[in-house]
Design a protein around this motif. Structure first.
Motif, PDB file in Angstrom:
ATOM      1  N   GLY A  34     -15.528  38.567 -46.540  1.00 18.86           N
ATOM      2  CA  GLY A  34     -15.023  38.999 -45.241  1.00 18.86           C
ATOM      3  C   GLY A  34     -13.708  38.376 -44.822  1.00 18.86           C
ATOM      4  O   GLY A  34     -12.972  38.960 -44.047  1.00 18.86           O
ATOM      5  N   GLY A  35     -13.406  37.193 -45.301  1.00 23.06           N
ATOM      6  CA  GLY A  35     -12.146  36.567 -44.933  1.00 23.06           C
ATOM      7  C   GLY A  35     -12.036  35.162 -45.489  1.00 23.06           C
ATOM      8  O   GLY A  35     -13.043  34.524 -45.805  1.00 23.06           O
ATOM      9  N   PRO A  36     -10.807  34.652 -45.600  1.00 24.03           N
ATOM     10  CA  PRO A  36     -10.603  33.328 -46.202  1.00 24.03           C
ATOM     11  C   PRO A  36     -11.207  32.195 -45.384  1.00 24.03           C
ATOM     12  O   PRO A  36     -11.554  31.155 -45.935  1.00 24.03           O
ATOM     13  N   HIS A  37     -11.357  32.390 -44.075  1.00 22.85           N
ATOM     14  CA  HIS A  37     -11.945  31.326 -43.249  1.00 22.85           C
ATOM     15  C   HIS A  37     -13.400  31.046 -43.645  1.00 22.85           C
ATOM     16  O   HIS A  37     -13.877  29.919 -43.513  1.00 22.85           O
ATOM     17  N   ILE A  38     -14.100  32.045 -44.165  1.00 25.14           N
ATOM     18  CA  ILE A  38     -15.481  31.851 -44.641  1.00 25.14           C
ATOM     19  C   ILE A  38     -15.463  30.882 -45.823  1.00 25.14           C
ATOM     20  O   ILE A  38     -16.270  29.949 -45.888  1.00 25.14           O
ATOM     21  N   LEU A  39     -14.531  31.083 -46.741  1.00 27.14           N
ATOM     22  CA  LEU A  39     -14.431  30.206 -47.911  1.00 27.14           C
ATOM     23  C   LEU A  39     -14.020  28.794 -47.510  1.00 27.14           C
ATOM     24  O   LEU A  39     -14.517  27.818 -48.079  1.00 27.14           O
ATOM     25  N   GLU A  40     -13.124  28.680 -46.544  1.00 32.13           N
ATOM     26  CA  GLU A  40     -12.707  27.353 -46.070  1.00 32.13           C
ATOM     27  C   GLU A  40     -13.900  26.594 -45.499  1.00 32.13           C
ATOM     28  O   GLU A  40     -14.079  25.409 -45.786  1.00 32.13           O
ATOM     29  N   GLU A  41     -14.686  27.269 -44.689  1.00 30.59           N
ATOM     30  CA  GLU A  41     -15.864  26.630 -44.073  1.00 30.59           C
ATOM     31  C   GLU A  41     -16.886  26.218 -45.133  1.00 30.59           C
ATOM     32  O   GLU A  41     -17.410  25.112 -45.108  1.00 30.59           O
ATOM     33  N   LEU A  42     -17.164  27.106 -46.076  1.00 31.34           N
ATOM     34  CA  LEU A  42     -18.122  26.778 -47.140  1.00 31.34           C
ATOM     35  C   LEU A  42     -17.592  25.654 -48.025  1.00 31.34           C
ATOM     36  O   LEU A  42     -18.365  24.803 -48.473  1.00 31.34           O
ATOM     37  N   GLY A  43     -16.288  25.640 -48.260  1.00 29.79           N
ATOM     38  CA  GLY A  43     -15.686  24.599 -49.083  1.00 29.79           C
ATOM     39  C   GLY A  43     -15.792  23.205 -48.490  1.00 29.79           C
ATOM     40  O   GLY A  43     -15.636  22.210 -49.185  1.00 29.79           O
ATOM     41  N   ARG A  44     -16.071  23.134 -47.202  1.00 30.55           N
ATOM     42  CA  ARG A  44     -16.295  21.825 -46.565  1.00 30.55           C
ATOM     43  C   ARG A  44     -17.656  21.250 -46.925  1.00 30.55           C
ATOM     44  O   ARG A  44     -17.888  20.059 -46.787  1.00 30.55           O
ATOM     45  N   ILE A  45     -18.574  22.106 -47.362  1.00 29.43           N
ATOM     46  CA  ILE A  45     -19.927  21.663 -47.702  1.00 29.43           C
ATOM     47  C   ILE A  45     -19.970  21.118 -49.125  1.00 29.43           C
ATOM     48  O   ILE A  45     -20.553  20.064 -49.375  1.00 29.43           O
TER      49      ILE A  45
END
Length: 152
Positions: A34-45
């Motif tokens: 859906g968007g790069p912000h989803i990947l950024e948030e998951l990448g924090r985990i």
């Protein structure tokens, strides 16, 4: 080792999904992000591996592969958004598990010695299907999957 599985967020990353995936060693998103912000948030985990879904058509997703083969110790995983587009014979290639999304329907099924997993949709609800994520627990050459239905 614990691998978190998520798919079909469709631009909605629910707090319940984030909570269920905390503490994993690696994350796999099986497409329709859906968007790069989803990947950024998951990448924090945790470190993140991603495949592109049929709805990930904008410029931000161009570099995301349509398929991945990953190895975690002795366990080999193949990730593809839509199982109907699977263009390999996982058993013949020594793949232990195939991870997919697309249908929004959770799947945990053995076929020809290969585990097929779909964590279901973690994003917007489709029809009356559950909202969910998954975990893959790997210990040496043994592994087991857990599908988690989120209460949203």
């Amino acid at each position: 080792m614990r691998i978190g599985l998520i798919a079909d967020t469709h631009n909605l990353l629910r707090p319940e999904a984030l909570a269920a995936l905390q503490g994993v060693d690696h994350l796999i998103h099986a497409g329709d992000i859906g968007g790069p912000h989803i990947l950024e948030e998951l990448g924090r985990i945790a470190p993140l591996s991603v495949v592109r879904g049929n709805n990930d058509q904008e410029a931000w997703a161009e570099a995301i592969p349509e398929r991945l083969t990953l190895r975690f110790g002795a366990i080999s995983l193949h990730v593809r958004h839509d199982l109907k587009q699977l263009d390999i014979d996982p058993a013949a290639q020594g793949i232990d598990a195939v991870i997919a999304g697309h249908s929004h329907k959770p799947l945990h099924e053995m076929r020809d010695g290969v585990l097929y997993l779909n964590p279901g949709s973690a994003g917007p609800r489709r029809f009356k299907l559950p909202i969910g994520v998954g975990l893959l627990h790997i210990d040496g050459d043994q592994f087991r999957a857990e599908l988690i239905t989120l209460q949203v």
